[in-house]
Design a protein around this motif. Sequence first.
Motif, PDB file in Angstrom:
ATOM      1  N   PHE A 153     -12.231  -4.252  -7.205  1.00 31.53           N
ATOM      2  CA  PHE A 153     -11.273  -3.316  -6.617  1.00 31.53           C
ATOM      3  C   PHE A 153      -9.843  -3.657  -7.038  1.00 31.53           C
ATOM      4  O   PHE A 153      -8.975  -3.893  -6.201  1.00 31.53           O
ATOM      5  N   THR A 190     -18.974   0.380   0.070  1.00 33.24           N
ATOM      6  CA  THR A 190     -17.759   1.174   0.248  1.00 33.24           C
ATOM      7  C   THR A 190     -17.908   2.131   1.429  1.00 33.24           C
ATOM      8  O   THR A 190     -16.953   2.373   2.159  1.00 33.24           O
ATOM      9  N   THR A 215     -13.177   0.694   8.768  1.00 34.34           N
ATOM     10  CA  THR A 215     -11.725   0.817   8.855  1.00 34.34           C
ATOM     11  C   THR A 215     -11.337   2.021   9.701  1.00 34.34           C
ATOM     12  O   THR A 215     -10.394   1.951  10.476  1.00 34.34           O
ATOM     13  N   VAL A 251      -6.443  -6.422   5.119  1.00 31.50           N
ATOM     14  CA  VAL A 251      -5.687  -5.176   4.970  1.00 31.50           C
ATOM     15  C   VAL A 251      -5.507  -4.817   3.497  1.00 31.50           C
ATOM     16  O   VAL A 251      -5.791  -3.690   3.070  1.00 31.50           O
ATOM     17  N   ALA A 252      -5.066  -5.798   2.722  1.00 30.41           N
ATOM     18  CA  ALA A 252      -4.877  -5.548   1.291  1.00 30.41           C
ATOM     19  C   ALA A 252      -6.195  -5.108   0.661  1.00 30.41           C
ATOM     20  O   ALA A 252      -6.227  -4.175  -0.143  1.00 30.41           O
ATOM     21  N   PHE A 253      -7.248  -5.769   1.073  1.00 32.48           N
ATOM     22  CA  PHE A 253      -8.556  -5.470   0.503  1.00 32.48           C
ATOM     23  C   PHE A 253      -9.014  -4.050   0.827  1.00 32.48           C
ATOM     24  O   PHE A 253      -9.383  -3.285  -0.066  1.00 32.48           O
ATOM     25  N   THR A 254      -8.970  -3.692   2.088  1.00 33.78           N
ATOM     26  CA  THR A 254      -9.441  -2.349   2.470  1.00 33.78           C
ATOM     27  C   THR A 254      -8.574  -1.276   1.819  1.00 33.78           C
ATOM     28  O   THR A 254      -9.084  -0.236   1.412  1.00 33.78           O
ATOM     29  N   ILE A 302      -9.484   2.595  -4.874  1.00 30.54           N
ATOM     30  CA  ILE A 302     -10.410   2.606  -6.005  1.00 30.54           C
ATOM     31  C   ILE A 302     -11.522   3.637  -5.815  1.00 30.54           C
ATOM     32  O   ILE A 302     -11.856   4.373  -6.751  1.00 30.54           O
ATOM     33  N   THR A 303     -12.066   3.718  -4.622  1.00 29.56           N
ATOM     34  CA  THR A 303     -13.128   4.705  -4.415  1.00 29.56           C
ATOM     35  C   THR A 303     -12.593   6.115  -4.599  1.00 29.56           C
ATOM     36  O   THR A 303     -13.267   6.967  -5.179  1.00 29.56           O
ATOM     37  N   SER A 304     -11.376   6.346  -4.126  1.00 35.18           N
ATOM     38  CA  SER A 304     -10.830   7.701  -4.282  1.00 35.18           C
ATOM     39  C   SER A 304     -10.580   7.992  -5.758  1.00 35.18           C
ATOM     40  O   SER A 304     -10.786   9.110  -6.228  1.00 35.18           O
ATOM     41  N   VAL A 323     -17.168   0.117   4.436  1.00 35.69           N
ATOM     42  CA  VAL A 323     -15.742  -0.186   4.549  1.00 35.69           C
ATOM     43  C   VAL A 323     -14.987   1.012   5.120  1.00 35.69           C
ATOM     44  O   VAL A 323     -14.172   0.873   6.031  1.00 35.69           O
ATOM     45  N   HIS A 324     -15.312   2.188   4.604  1.00 33.11           N
ATOM     46  CA  HIS A 324     -14.638   3.383   5.121  1.00 33.11           C
ATOM     47  C   HIS A 324     -14.929   3.565   6.604  1.00 33.11           C
ATOM     48  O   HIS A 324     -14.041   3.870   7.392  1.00 33.11           O
ATOM     49  N   ILE A 336     -12.264   6.634  -8.314  1.00 36.00           N
ATOM     50  CA  ILE A 336     -13.560   6.738  -8.979  1.00 36.00           C
ATOM     51  C   ILE A 336     -14.227   8.094  -8.721  1.00 36.00           C
ATOM     52  O   ILE A 336     -14.896   8.650  -9.590  1.00 36.00           O
ATOM     53  N   GLN A 389     -11.757  -8.324  -4.843  1.00 36.48           N
ATOM     54  CA  GLN A 389     -10.487  -7.668  -5.140  1.00 36.48           C
ATOM     55  C   GLN A 389     -10.125  -7.867  -6.612  1.00 36.48           C
ATOM     56  O   GLN A 389      -9.618  -6.958  -7.263  1.00 36.48           O
ATOM     57  N   SER A 396      -7.204  -1.510  -1.118  1.00 35.39           N
ATOM     58  CA  SER A 396      -7.701  -1.410  -2.494  1.00 35.39           C
ATOM     59  C   SER A 396      -9.000  -0.632  -2.549  1.00 35.39           C
ATOM     60  O   SER A 396      -9.194   0.218  -3.426  1.00 35.39           O
ATOM     61  N   VAL A 397      -9.897  -0.914  -1.623  1.00 37.30           N
ATOM     62  CA  VAL A 397     -11.192  -0.224  -1.640  1.00 37.30           C
ATOM     63  C   VAL A 397     -10.982   1.278  -1.515  1.00 37.30           C
ATOM     64  O   VAL A 397     -11.571   2.067  -2.261  1.00 37.30           O
ATOM     65  N   HIS A 398     -10.114   1.673  -0.602  1.00 37.68           N
ATOM     66  CA  HIS A 398      -9.858   3.099  -0.435  1.00 37.68           C
ATOM     67  C   HIS A 398      -9.296   3.700  -1.719  1.00 37.68           C
ATOM     68  O   HIS A 398      -9.707   4.770  -2.148  1.00 37.68           O
ATOM     69  N   PHE A 405     -22.842  -1.281  -4.130  1.00 42.15           N
ATOM     70  CA  PHE A 405     -21.449  -0.864  -4.157  1.00 42.15           C
ATOM     71  C   PHE A 405     -21.246   0.367  -3.270  1.00 42.15           C
ATOM     72  O   PHE A 405     -20.323   0.414  -2.456  1.00 42.15           O
ATOM     73  N   LEU A 444     -13.532 -11.953  -0.443  1.00 43.66           N
ATOM     74  CA  LEU A 444     -12.499 -10.922  -0.528  1.00 43.66           C
ATOM     75  C   LEU A 444     -11.716 -11.074  -1.823  1.00 43.66           C
ATOM     76  O   LEU A 444     -11.490 -10.103  -2.551  1.00 43.66           O
TER      77      LEU A 444
END
Lengths: 142, 142
Positions: free
Chosen positions: B141, B14, B21, A11-14, A20-22, B17-18, A24, B137, A16-18, B10, B133
């Motif tokens: 991320f 990502t 999730t 959960v924490a990871f996803t 950071i991608t947003s 991941v999107h 970037i 992280q 973060s991914v969301h 990358f 992970l």
Amino acid sequence: MDNNSLFQKFVAFTTSVHQITSEISKDVKSESLTPLQYKILEYIAVSQPVTLSEISDCMHMSMPNTSRELKKLGEKQLCDKITDPADRRKQGITLSAAGEAMMNEAFQHIAIQFAERMGSVTDEERKEIERALDLLQQKVFY
Amino acid sequence: MDNNSLFQKFVAFTTSVHQITSEISKDVKSESLTPLQYKILEYIAVSQPVTLSEISDCMHMSMPNTSRELKKLGEKQLCDKITDPADRRKQGITLSAAGEAMMNEAFQHIAIQFAERMGSVTDEERKEIERALDLLQQKVFY
DNA sequence: CGATTTACTTATCAAATGATAATTAAAGAG
DNA sequence: CTCTTTAATTATCATTTGATAAGTAAATCG
């Protein structure tokens, strides 16, 4: 509950991914494009040629709405529709030259942000990161 | 251009991941909650107590809009606002009991989906995943 | 061939979200 | 004590997005 701690990390990871991608790709959105339209272009860019139905399915939007947005993208000269000769109901959708140009620029911009973020990473770390991406993509995000 | 191939990975990563999730948390959205409202609750859940300004910053929305959505969440009895005694302009926002319950249920549901996805993973693999992970992280991320 | 299904379109409506101006109340600065 | 700044609110409006009904043209089925 070892599985639970893994889930916490997931959960924490996803999250973060969301985030950071947003971050970037924040100011990538060319004015004159709504967020949805940008996402559709992104999808076309990596999957072209693609049909309206496929866009509708993959992006979880109704056919009428997909049709509407695609019409707008067509009017903006960002994508082309080619009727499939084998089945004239279907339309193969691709990026136009202008669309390709716009998306290239967008990806370029994202690539730069990414490079900045990766800045001071040694070759060894880079390899580790690559392995980690592969592993997760294969075992978790497939 | 080794950096470029890493960037390709990358982007693919990502995107996955999107997609995953969104798939995993697809039917979590309690009716009576808009997507935005759900995301706000999610944010409050992991960061509480939190101020309006913080929500506004982190979720990239204007103060007026943040205030509006939070008012709605308050009306739905999903979160509480407590005026900070040290600075009475600020409001500490937390989930109400009902809000906690709803989010617990949501996370529960996501956890189940996650467990299914992780189903046949050995202990060794689990450890590798955990390390991957952590690594990503920390280095990408953050 | 006629009937049904598929791929897409058009039109329309409602809801969600974004953007801006104006206002209130508390805090902080001088 | 004024003046300015900060945190949040209210009101309003435009745009974006979602949902639904109805229609068209091509393909497929029997």
